[in-house]
Scaffold this motif. Structure first.
Motif, PDB file in Angstrom:
ATOM      1  N   TRP A   1       0.815  -1.226   0.000  1.00  0.00           N
ATOM      2  CA  TRP A   1       0.000   0.000   0.000  1.00  0.00           C
ATOM      3  C   TRP A   1       0.839   1.263   0.000  1.00  0.00           C
ATOM      4  CZ3 TRP A   1      -0.177   3.756   3.805  1.00  0.00           C
ATOM      5  CH2 TRP A   1       0.444   3.447   5.025  1.00  0.00           C
ATOM      6  N   TRP A   2       1.887   1.311   0.836  1.00  0.00           N
ATOM      7  CA  TRP A   2       2.656   2.552   0.951  1.00  0.00           C
ATOM      8  C   TRP A   2       3.497   2.829  -0.289  1.00  0.00           C
ATOM      9  CZ3 TRP A   2       7.707   1.471   0.344  1.00  0.00           C
ATOM     10  CH2 TRP A   2       8.153   0.212   0.745  1.00  0.00           C
ATOM     11  N   ALA A   3       3.760   1.795  -1.101  1.00  0.00           N
ATOM     12  CA  ALA A   3       4.557   1.994  -2.307  1.00  0.00           C
ATOM     13  C   ALA A   3       3.857   2.923  -3.299  1.00  0.00           C
ATOM     14  CB  ALA A   3       4.845   0.648  -2.974  1.00  0.00           C
ATOM     15  N   ARG A   4       2.528   3.009  -3.215  1.00  0.00           N
ATOM     16  CA  ARG A   4       1.778   3.854  -4.151  1.00  0.00           C
ATOM     17  C   ARG A   4       2.108   5.335  -3.982  1.00  0.00           C
ATOM     18  NH1 ARG A   4       1.307  -0.734  -5.201  1.00  0.00           N
ATOM     19  NH2 ARG A   4       3.149   0.047  -6.283  1.00  0.00           N
ATOM     20  N   TRP A   5       2.626   5.714  -2.816  1.00  0.00           N
ATOM     21  CA  TRP A   5       3.027   7.103  -2.630  1.00  0.00           C
ATOM     22  C   TRP A   5       4.145   7.489  -3.595  1.00  0.00           C
ATOM     23  CZ3 TRP A   5       3.461   6.326   3.334  1.00  0.00           C
ATOM     24  CH2 TRP A   5       2.185   6.472   3.908  1.00  0.00           C
ATOM     25  N   PHE A   6       5.019   6.540  -3.905  1.00  0.00           N
ATOM     26  CA  PHE A   6       6.240   6.849  -4.637  1.00  0.00           C
ATOM     27  C   PHE A   6       6.190   6.428  -6.104  1.00  0.00           C
ATOM     28  CE2 PHE A   6       7.129   6.016  -0.136  1.00  0.00           C
ATOM     29  CZ  PHE A   6       7.496   7.286   0.242  1.00  0.00           C
ATOM     30  N   ASP A   7       5.023   5.992  -6.558  1.00  0.00           N
ATOM     31  CA  ASP A   7       4.858   5.746  -7.994  1.00  0.00           C
ATOM     32  C   ASP A   7       3.520   6.320  -8.459  1.00  0.00           C
ATOM     33  OD1 ASP A   7       3.132   3.513  -7.093  1.00  0.00           O
ATOM     34  OD2 ASP A   7       4.921   2.248  -7.105  1.00  0.00           O
ATOM     35  N   PHE A   8       2.412   5.683  -8.101  1.00  0.00           N
ATOM     36  CA  PHE A   8       1.119   6.142  -8.610  1.00  0.00           C
ATOM     37  C   PHE A   8       0.815   7.587  -8.229  1.00  0.00           C
ATOM     38  CE2 PHE A   8      -3.382   6.981  -7.986  1.00  0.00           C
ATOM     39  CZ  PHE A   8      -3.888   6.708  -9.256  1.00  0.00           C
ATOM     40  N   PHE A   9       0.957   7.937  -6.949  1.00  0.00           N
ATOM     41  CA  PHE A   9       0.548   9.281  -6.523  1.00  0.00           C
ATOM     42  C   PHE A   9       1.481  10.369  -7.038  1.00  0.00           C
ATOM     43  CE2 PHE A   9      -2.413   7.292  -3.495  1.00  0.00           C
ATOM     44  CZ  PHE A   9      -3.526   8.077  -3.773  1.00  0.00           C
ATOM     45  N   MET A  10       2.751  10.062  -7.246  1.00  0.00           N
ATOM     46  CA  MET A  10       3.610  11.051  -7.893  1.00  0.00           C
ATOM     47  C   MET A  10       3.067  11.381  -9.281  1.00  0.00           C
ATOM     48  SD  MET A  10       7.513   9.915  -6.881  1.00  0.00           S
ATOM     49  CE  MET A  10       8.235  11.301  -7.767  1.00  0.00           C
ATOM     50  N   MET A  11       2.718  10.331 -10.030  1.00  0.00           N
ATOM     51  CA  MET A  11       2.222  10.514 -11.393  1.00  0.00           C
ATOM     52  C   MET A  11       0.814  11.110 -11.415  1.00  0.00           C
ATOM     53  SD  MET A  11       4.547   9.633 -13.535  1.00  0.00           S
ATOM     54  CE  MET A  11       5.903   8.530 -13.877  1.00  0.00           C
TER      55      MET A  11
ATOM     56  N   ILE B   1      -5.637   0.423  -5.261  1.00  0.00           N
ATOM     57  CA  ILE B   1      -4.975   1.054  -6.409  1.00  0.00           C
ATOM     58  C   ILE B   1      -3.982   0.080  -7.031  1.00  0.00           C
ATOM     59  CG2 ILE B   1      -3.398   2.895  -7.127  1.00  0.00           C
ATOM     60  CD1 ILE B   1      -4.634   4.625  -4.891  1.00  0.00           C
ATOM     61  N   GLY B   2      -3.227  -0.608  -6.179  1.00  0.00           N
ATOM     62  CA  GLY B   2      -2.258  -1.570  -6.686  1.00  0.00           C
ATOM     63  C   GLY B   2      -2.909  -2.808  -7.270  1.00  0.00           C
ATOM     64  N   LYS B   3      -3.758  -3.475  -6.494  1.00  0.00           N
ATOM     65  CA  LYS B   3      -4.336  -4.756  -6.908  1.00  0.00           C
ATOM     66  C   LYS B   3      -5.285  -4.624  -8.094  1.00  0.00           C
ATOM     67  CE  LYS B   3      -4.193  -6.956  -2.324  1.00  0.00           C
ATOM     68  NZ  LYS B   3      -5.029  -7.467  -1.197  1.00  0.00           N
ATOM     69  N   ASP B   4      -6.124  -3.591  -8.076  1.00  0.00           N
ATOM     70  CA  ASP B   4      -7.161  -3.462  -9.100  1.00  0.00           C
ATOM     71  C   ASP B   4      -6.721  -2.685 -10.335  1.00  0.00           C
ATOM     72  OD1 ASP B   4      -9.014  -4.854  -7.530  1.00  0.00           O
ATOM     73  OD2 ASP B   4      -9.657  -3.029  -6.501  1.00  0.00           O
ATOM     74  N   ALA B   5      -5.688  -1.862 -10.200  1.00  0.00           N
ATOM     75  CA  ALA B   5      -5.351  -0.968 -11.308  1.00  0.00           C
ATOM     76  C   ALA B   5      -3.885  -1.048 -11.724  1.00  0.00           C
ATOM     77  CB  ALA B   5      -5.725   0.469 -10.949  1.00  0.00           C
ATOM     78  N   LEU B   6      -2.992  -0.492 -10.919  1.00  0.00           N
ATOM     79  CA  LEU B   6      -1.604  -0.330 -11.358  1.00  0.00           C
ATOM     80  C   LEU B   6      -0.924  -1.655 -11.668  1.00  0.00           C
ATOM     81  CD1 LEU B   6       0.629   1.792 -11.831  1.00  0.00           C
ATOM     82  CD2 LEU B   6       1.369   1.394  -9.479  1.00  0.00           C
ATOM     83  N   ASN B   7      -0.987  -2.613 -10.743  1.00  0.00           N
ATOM     84  CA  ASN B   7      -0.296  -3.889 -10.950  1.00  0.00           C
ATOM     85  C   ASN B   7      -0.789  -4.631 -12.191  1.00  0.00           C
ATOM     86  OD1 ASN B   7      -0.290  -4.638  -7.355  1.00  0.00           O
ATOM     87  ND2 ASN B   7       0.928  -3.163  -8.506  1.00  0.00           N
ATOM     88  N   PRO B   8      -2.105  -4.842 -12.349  1.00  0.00           N
ATOM     89  CA  PRO B   8      -2.562  -5.575 -13.541  1.00  0.00           C
ATOM     90  C   PRO B   8      -2.319  -4.842 -14.861  1.00  0.00           C
ATOM     91  CG  PRO B   8      -4.440  -4.798 -12.240  1.00  0.00           C
ATOM     92  CD  PRO B   8      -3.216  -4.601 -11.408  1.00  0.00           C
ATOM     93  N   VAL B   9      -2.354  -3.502 -14.849  1.00  0.00           N
ATOM     94  CA  VAL B   9      -2.060  -2.759 -16.083  1.00  0.00           C
ATOM     95  C   VAL B   9      -0.616  -2.999 -16.512  1.00  0.00           C
ATOM     96  CG1 VAL B   9      -1.668  -0.437 -16.998  1.00  0.00           C
ATOM     97  CG2 VAL B   9      -3.837  -0.992 -15.903  1.00  0.00           C
ATOM     98  N   ILE B  10       0.305  -2.907 -15.568  1.00  0.00           N
ATOM     99  CA  ILE B  10       1.720  -3.097 -15.898  1.00  0.00           C
ATOM    100  C   ILE B  10       2.001  -4.539 -16.311  1.00  0.00           C
ATOM    101  CG2 ILE B  10       4.039  -3.138 -14.881  1.00  0.00           C
ATOM    102  CD1 ILE B  10       3.239  -0.597 -13.354  1.00  0.00           C
ATOM    103  N   LYS B  11       1.268  -5.484 -15.741  1.00  0.00           N
ATOM    104  CA  LYS B  11       1.441  -6.898 -16.111  1.00  0.00           C
ATOM    105  C   LYS B  11       0.726  -7.255 -17.408  1.00  0.00           C
ATOM    106  CE  LYS B  11       1.851  -8.509 -11.310  1.00  0.00           C
ATOM    107  NZ  LYS B  11       1.194  -9.317 -10.233  1.00  0.00           N
ATOM    108  N   GLY B  12      -0.013  -6.296 -17.989  1.00  0.00           N
ATOM    109  CA  GLY B  12      -0.732  -6.560 -19.228  1.00  0.00           C
ATOM    110  C   GLY B  12      -2.008  -7.346 -19.048  1.00  0.00           C
ATOM    111  N   GLN B  13      -2.556  -7.364 -17.830  1.00  0.00           N
ATOM    112  CA  GLN B  13      -3.751  -8.149 -17.523  1.00  0.00           C
ATOM    113  C   GLN B  13      -5.039  -7.346 -17.661  1.00  0.00           C
ATOM    114  OE1 GLN B  13      -2.706  -9.299 -13.530  1.00  0.00           O
ATOM    115  NE2 GLN B  13      -1.363 -10.974 -14.204  1.00  0.00           N
ATOM    116  N   LYS B  14      -4.938  -6.025 -17.688  1.00  0.00           N
ATOM    117  CA  LYS B  14      -6.123  -5.168 -17.803  1.00  0.00           C
ATOM    118  C   LYS B  14      -5.801  -3.963 -18.665  1.00  0.00           C
ATOM    119  CE  LYS B  14      -8.445  -5.890 -13.297  1.00  0.00           C
ATOM    120  NZ  LYS B  14      -8.928  -5.181 -12.085  1.00  0.00           N
ATOM    121  N   GLU B  15      -6.843  -3.448 -19.329  1.00  0.00           N
ATOM    122  CA  GLU B  15      -6.730  -2.175 -20.020  1.00  0.00           C
ATOM    123  C   GLU B  15      -6.926  -1.039 -19.005  1.00  0.00           C
ATOM    124  OE1 GLU B  15      -5.893  -1.426 -23.245  1.00  0.00           O
ATOM    125  OE2 GLU B  15      -5.341  -3.551 -23.215  1.00  0.00           O
TER     126      GLU B  15
END
Length: 437
Positions: free
Chosen positions: A206-216, A406-420
């Motif tokens: 969860w805290w990792a989202r501060w330094f990737d998703f939330f920056m962007m 944010i990680g499980k439903d969005a960022l992680n699967p998008v980067i893995k190519g599992q979701k649009e």
């Protein structure tokens, strides 16, 4: 709002503790000699404890009727758990530092901390410390201020300027298309190198989202809030654009998502999220890392069509809170101590020198008090300049669950190519809406 079992237990235990506190005999909160005594919990960090111990000693020299005990807060299994346990047991201090905005939302929801703007001298404190703009982003959904930020790390990206210049670029890219252009040139010349090495991009931490998703996201949305109270108010367009950008980086093999040792320093990757704590490590291990030569710092890139001058970023920041279980006399004494500390910019300079954490001041980059320090540490200037452009963590008691989604439903699967990206954003939004109802 839905809460986990620990939070429900905490609220019950807090009610018991507050009842016990209410049954105290008059004078129990004071000392035998008539002094106002209170306990200050510092962060479990030797440099921060030393700073507050020195401040307390100096204050007590001027205020003989006050006694301050500075101790490091318990940190097992975490400082947050230590604070919650102390509150539930009736052993909380009058004031502590090391409080994040998300954790403060949990504490304020159970009335464990008090609004700071209600104290005598609050407006004077904010004015004297030159932090009006910084405080505007800290206001909670109920329009109260429960935390006084001490430091603010406006998270930046580092870029390997030596490699960028080799590729034909004289400055870090500022927009998504410019970043992708850099990535294309990088892969042409160095197929084995990556733009960004970050294993956390495929982890739900969860805290990792501060330094990737939330920056962007903060850059893409120009600092638009993510949640407010029990409402999801994120900028859908900016959110989807952020995920689409991450998808493009992944598809073009520009992301290294396996563990790697010092990938930025060794040149395996040319971009990295960087906080001020990085520089002492470089001074010790990588003295060849020199600003303007080996690397440069920049704000996060923005979508095409968004002005880079309006970019925002994530603020890695924590602050002070005053606890409801303390007596009114202790609360005001604790606030007066803080007001005294921040009445003199020299104290913020001492903090900066001891901790390397930028004071949460709007004028940090322009105040003459800090000029010599910045001359000696020019790598910190851009952090200071962007304190007003840094957005603190969301103020929700569901912060952990929201950022896991944010990680499980969005960022992680998008980067893995599992979701649009659009579907991922929709799924994430549905999960978060369910938490907030």
């Amino acid at each position: 709002m839905k809460n986990n079992s620990w939070m429900r237990l905490f609220i019950v235990m807090l009610a018991v503790a507050m009842l016990a506190s209410a049954c105290q005999k008059p004078g129990e909160e004071g000392s035998a000699d008539g002094k106002v005594e209170f306990e200050f919990w510092s962060a479990p960090n030797p440099t921060q404890q030393a700073f507050w111990s020195d401040m307390a000693k100096a204050y007590m020299q001027e205020n003989k009727d006050v006694k301050i005990k500075v101790t490091p807060m318990p940190e097992s299994p975490s400082s947050e758990a230590g604070i919650q346990s102390a509150i539930a047991a009736g052993n909380a201090p009058a004031i502590s530092e090391n409080i994040s905005r998300g954790f403060a939302a949990q504490l304020s929801a159970s009335s464990a901390i008090v609004p700071l703007e209600e104290f005598d001298g609050y407006d004077e404190l904010i004015k004297n410390r030159e932090m009006t703009e910084t405080m505007s982003t800290w206001k909670f959904a109920d329009n109260h201020q429960y935390v006084l930020p001490i430091y603010s790390n406006a998270m930046l990206f580092g870029w390997r300027m030596d490699i960028l210049k080799e590729l034909g670029f004289d400055e870090p890219p500022k927009t998504y298309s410019e970043v992708l252009e850099v990535g294309e040139k990088l892969k042409e010349k160095h197929p084995d190198k990556f733009l960004w090495a970050r294993a956390d991009l495929v982890k739900p931490t969860w805290w990792a989202r501060w330094f990737d998703f939330f920056m962007m996201y903060n850059a893409a949305s120009e600092g638009n809030n993510f949640v407010e109270g029990d409402k999801f108010i994120a900028d859908d367009k900016a959110g989807v654009e952020t995920l689409e950008f991450m998808k493009n980086l992944s598809e073009k093999d520009l992301l290294l998502t396996r563990e790697a040792t010092d990938p930025f320093e060794t040149g395996q990757a040319i971009m990295m999220d960087i906080g001020p704590w990085t520089f002492p490590y470089w001074a010790d291990k990588f003295p060849e890392m020199k600003q303007g030569e080996t690397y440069e710092l920049s704000m996060p890139p923005v979508p095409d069509g968004v002005d880079p001058e309006n970019a925002k970023t994530f603020a890695d920041t924590k602050g002070l809170s005053i606890y409801a279980s303390a007596s009114k006399e202790q609360q005001q004494a604790a606030f007066d101590f803080v007001k005294w500390v921040y009445s003199d910019a020299e104290n913020d300079l001492t903090w900066f020198e001891k901790t390397n954490l930028p004071p949460a001041r709007d004028d940090l980059s322009t105040n003459e008090t800090f000029a010599q320090y910045f001359e000696e540490n020019p790598q910190l200037v851009k952090y200071a300049e962007n304190i007003p452009n840094a957005v603190p963590p969301i103020d929700s008691e569901n912060t952990v669950e929201i950022q896991e989604a944010i990680g499980k439903d969005a960022l992680n699967p998008v980067i893995k190519g599992q979701k649009e990206p659009k579907q991922a954003w929709k799924d994430m939004k549905k999960s978060i809406d369910g938490m907030l109802k």
